[in-house]
Design an enzyme around this catalytic site. Structure first.
Site, short mmCIF file in Angstrom:
data_model
loop_
_atom_site.label_atom_id
_atom_site.label_comp_id
_atom_site.label_asym_id
_atom_site.label_seq_id
_atom_site.Cartn_x
_atom_site.Cartn_y
_atom_site.Cartn_z
CE LYS A 42 7.35 -52.75 -13.11
NZ LYS A 42 7.89 -53.02 -14.44
NE ARG A 92 6.66 -57.89 -26.38
CZ ARG A 92 6.75 -57.91 -25.05
NH1 ARG A 92 7.60 -58.71 -24.46
NH2 ARG A 92 5.98 -57.13 -24.33
O1 PNS Z 1 10.35 -52.14 -20.03
P1 PNS Z 1 9.16 -51.47 -19.42
O2 PNS Z 1 9.10 -51.74 -17.94
O3 PNS Z 1 7.89 -51.81 -20.14
O4 PNS Z 1 9.40 -49.88 -19.59
C1 PNS Z 1 8.41 -48.95 -19.19
C2 PNS Z 1 8.96 -47.51 -19.24
C3 PNS Z 1 10.27 -47.41 -18.50
C4 PNS Z 1 9.18 -47.09 -20.67
C5 PNS Z 1 7.87 -46.59 -18.61
O5 PNS Z 1 7.45 -47.14 -17.40
C6 PNS Z 1 8.37 -45.18 -18.35
O6 PNS Z 1 8.57 -44.40 -19.27
N1 PNS Z 1 8.59 -44.84 -17.07
C7 PNS Z 1 9.11 -43.55 -16.66
C8 PNS Z 1 8.05 -42.71 -15.94
C9 PNS Z 1 7.22 -41.95 -16.93
O7 PNS Z 1 7.70 -41.16 -17.72
N2 PNS Z 1 5.89 -42.21 -16.88
C10 PNS Z 1 4.94 -41.60 -17.78
C11 PNS Z 1 4.82 -42.42 -19.05
S1 PNS Z 1 3.63 -41.75 -20.14
#
Ligand code: PNS
Length: 167
Positions: A42, A92
């Site tokens: 990102k 939300r």
């Molecule tokens: O604030 P965000 O960007 O919506 O958070 C998203 C987050 C960090 C919760 C999600 O991208 C995540 O858990 N990333 C870690 C990688 C992972 O475990 N991916 C599989 C999710 S099922």
């Protein structure tokens, strides 16, 4: 038994909605880890170091049972490693639920001992997202009501710095 929750996210930037959820989570759990995802794919507004510094500036005195950490890789691996019983996510809207549900189920499939707990922020903050904050800010709108004062100040400083570098 002490109850530990992880509140994961990008926090780019930290908003008043995030803060509201952290406060609610800190009342429910003995310890809350605000876990900032390091995601090299990102292109963020703030670097990881800047986001951690902002979290440290805004959080500690108000929430003694909240700690700030960073993680990379799978959230469930991190939850296992930190022996957390819960993952906190904010809801939300119905759109959030649609986005979150597959992640909850995938996380549960990967690690059955961790529960996802959804919290709803105050109705004053349910329209706020980090991406909308950035869009409003970049187009010259006022974000002071949407983010903590330190975040708003740092966003303005960063844009001023970038403008100087581009001169
Ligand atoms: O604030 P965000 O960007 O919506 O958070 C998203 C987050 C960090 C919760 C999600 O991208 C995540 O858990 N990333 C870690 C990688 C992972 O475990 N991916 C599989 C999710 S099922």
């Amino acid at each position: 038994m002490s109850r530990r929750a992880i509140y994961p996210g990008s926090f780019d930037p930290l908003t008043k909605g995030h803060l509201d959820l952290i406060e609610r989570a800190s009342r429910l759990f003995d310890e809350v880890i605000v876990a900032l995802l390091i995601n090299p794919s990102k292109q963020p507004f703030f670097t990881v170091e800047e986001r951690v510094a902002l979290l440290q500036e805004v959080l500690p005195p108000r929430y003694p049972n909240v700690v700030i950490e960073t993680f990379s890789g799978l959230l469930v691996d991190y939850a296992r490693q930190r022996q957390a019983q819960a993952i906190i996510r904010g809801l939300r809207s119905a759109a959030d639920y649609e986005y979150e549900l597959p992640m909850v189920l995938m996380n549960r499939q990967l690690h059955q001992e961790v529960e996802t707990v959804f919290l709803v922020a105050s109705q004053h903050y349910t329209h706020i997202s980090s991406s909308l904050v950035k869009e409003v800010f970049k187009l010259g709108g006022t974000i002071d009501a949407l983010v903590p004062e330190a975040v708003s100040r740092r966003m303005k400083e960063k844009i001023t710095q970038q403008a100087k570098q581009n001169q």
